[in-house]
Design a protein around this motif. Structure first.
Motif, short mmCIF file in Angstrom:
data_model
loop_
_atom_site.label_atom_id
_atom_site.label_comp_id
_atom_site.label_asym_id
_atom_site.label_seq_id
_atom_site.Cartn_x
_atom_site.Cartn_y
_atom_site.Cartn_z
N ASP A 14 0.82 -1.21 0.00
CA ASP A 14 0.00 0.00 0.00
C ASP A 14 0.86 1.26 0.00
O ASP A 14 0.46 2.30 -0.50
CB ASP A 14 -0.91 0.04 1.24
N GLU A 15 2.06 1.15 0.59
CA GLU A 15 2.95 2.31 0.66
C GLU A 15 3.91 2.34 -0.52
O GLU A 15 4.08 3.35 -1.18
CB GLU A 15 3.76 2.26 1.96
N ASP A 19 5.84 -2.78 -7.88
CA ASP A 19 5.48 -2.03 -9.09
C ASP A 19 5.69 -0.53 -8.91
O ASP A 19 6.10 0.16 -9.84
CB ASP A 19 4.02 -2.33 -9.48
N ASP A 20 5.43 -0.05 -7.70
CA ASP A 20 5.75 1.36 -7.42
C ASP A 20 7.24 1.60 -7.62
O ASP A 20 7.65 2.61 -8.19
CB ASP A 20 5.36 1.73 -5.98
N THR A 32 12.29 5.62 3.10
CA THR A 32 11.85 6.48 4.21
C THR A 32 11.01 5.73 5.22
O THR A 32 10.44 4.68 4.92
CB THR A 32 11.01 7.65 3.68
N GLY A 33 10.91 6.28 6.41
CA GLY A 33 9.94 5.83 7.38
C GLY A 33 10.44 4.80 8.38
O GLY A 33 9.67 4.40 9.25
N VAL A 34 11.69 4.39 8.28
CA VAL A 34 12.20 3.45 9.29
C VAL A 34 12.35 4.19 10.61
O VAL A 34 13.03 5.21 10.69
CB VAL A 34 13.56 2.86 8.85
N ARG A 35 11.67 3.69 11.64
CA ARG A 35 11.70 4.33 12.96
C ARG A 35 12.03 3.29 14.03
O ARG A 35 11.45 3.25 15.10
CB ARG A 35 10.35 4.99 13.27
N HIS A 57 7.03 -7.98 0.46
CA HIS A 57 5.73 -7.36 0.71
C HIS A 57 5.18 -7.85 2.04
O HIS A 57 5.00 -9.05 2.23
CB HIS A 57 4.73 -7.73 -0.40
N SER A 58 4.89 -6.92 2.95
CA SER A 58 4.34 -7.29 4.26
C SER A 58 3.00 -6.63 4.51
O SER A 58 2.62 -5.68 3.80
CB SER A 58 5.32 -6.90 5.37
N SER A 59 2.28 -7.12 5.52
CA SER A 59 0.97 -6.57 5.89
C SER A 59 0.05 -6.46 4.69
O SER A 59 -0.50 -5.39 4.41
CB SER A 59 1.14 -5.19 6.54
#
Length: 157
Positions: A14-15, A19-20, A32-35, A57-59
DNA sequence: GCCAACGTTGGC
DNA sequence: GCCAACGTTGGC
């Protein structure tokens, strides 16, 4: 020449799906977004340009490896931590001393989906960190023999 | 939506 | 530095 290193990196389709990634400029995206500090430290301290990446691919309805990618930059500050409108905003981080870093990831090729189920059933992958019970790390190291086994499984079936 | 695992936070 | 509470991950 340092010996090659390999990683598995989780992304929610989704993020950012495979393909994205293939439609991104230069087939490259900033990760980005690793916290999570452990995942950050892998990017900051251990990753090198050219390292192999299993794009996972997760979740999602069909979790599994969806392609091969590579590390395309060294680590640099994640811009989203400074953006109050971003879900990844971190009020405690400063530009003088950014808390969160990331690398760029570039697509090598999309593959068939090697499902999580298939991964769990493969004896040669039993040691993978990502398959350990309770594992939640979004970036995990992959051993050379595990990497070879994933490539072999991707060729089959 | 459930829930196990586990990382982070914050009071003491 | 301990540890309980809380939040997140991610498969199912």
């Amino acid at each position: 020449m340092p010996s090659p290193q390999y990683w598995l990196m989780k992304s929610e389709p989704d993020e950012c799906s495979i393909d994205d990634l293939s439609h991104a400029p230069g087939h490259t995206v900033p990760w980005t977004g690793v916290r999570n500090y452990q995942a950050r430290n892998f990017m900051r301290d251990a990753m090198r340009i050219g390292d192999g990446v299993l794009f996972y691919h997760s979740s999602c309805p069909e979790p599994g490896i969806a392609g091969i990618a590579e590390v395309a930059s060294t680590a640099y500050p994640d811009a989203t931590q400074f953006n109050p409108d971003s879900t990844y905003f971190d009020a405690k981080s400063t530009r003088e001393s950014p808390r969160w870093l990331h690398v760029d990831v570039k697509l090598v090729r999309k593959t068939r989906l090697l499902s999580l189920k298939e991964m769990r059933e493969a004896p040669g992958l039993a040691s993978m960190v990502v398959l350990r019970p309770g594992n939640r790390l979004s970036i995990t190291p992959v051993a050379p023999d595990e990497w070879r086994e994933v490539l072999r499984l991707l060729e089959s079936a």
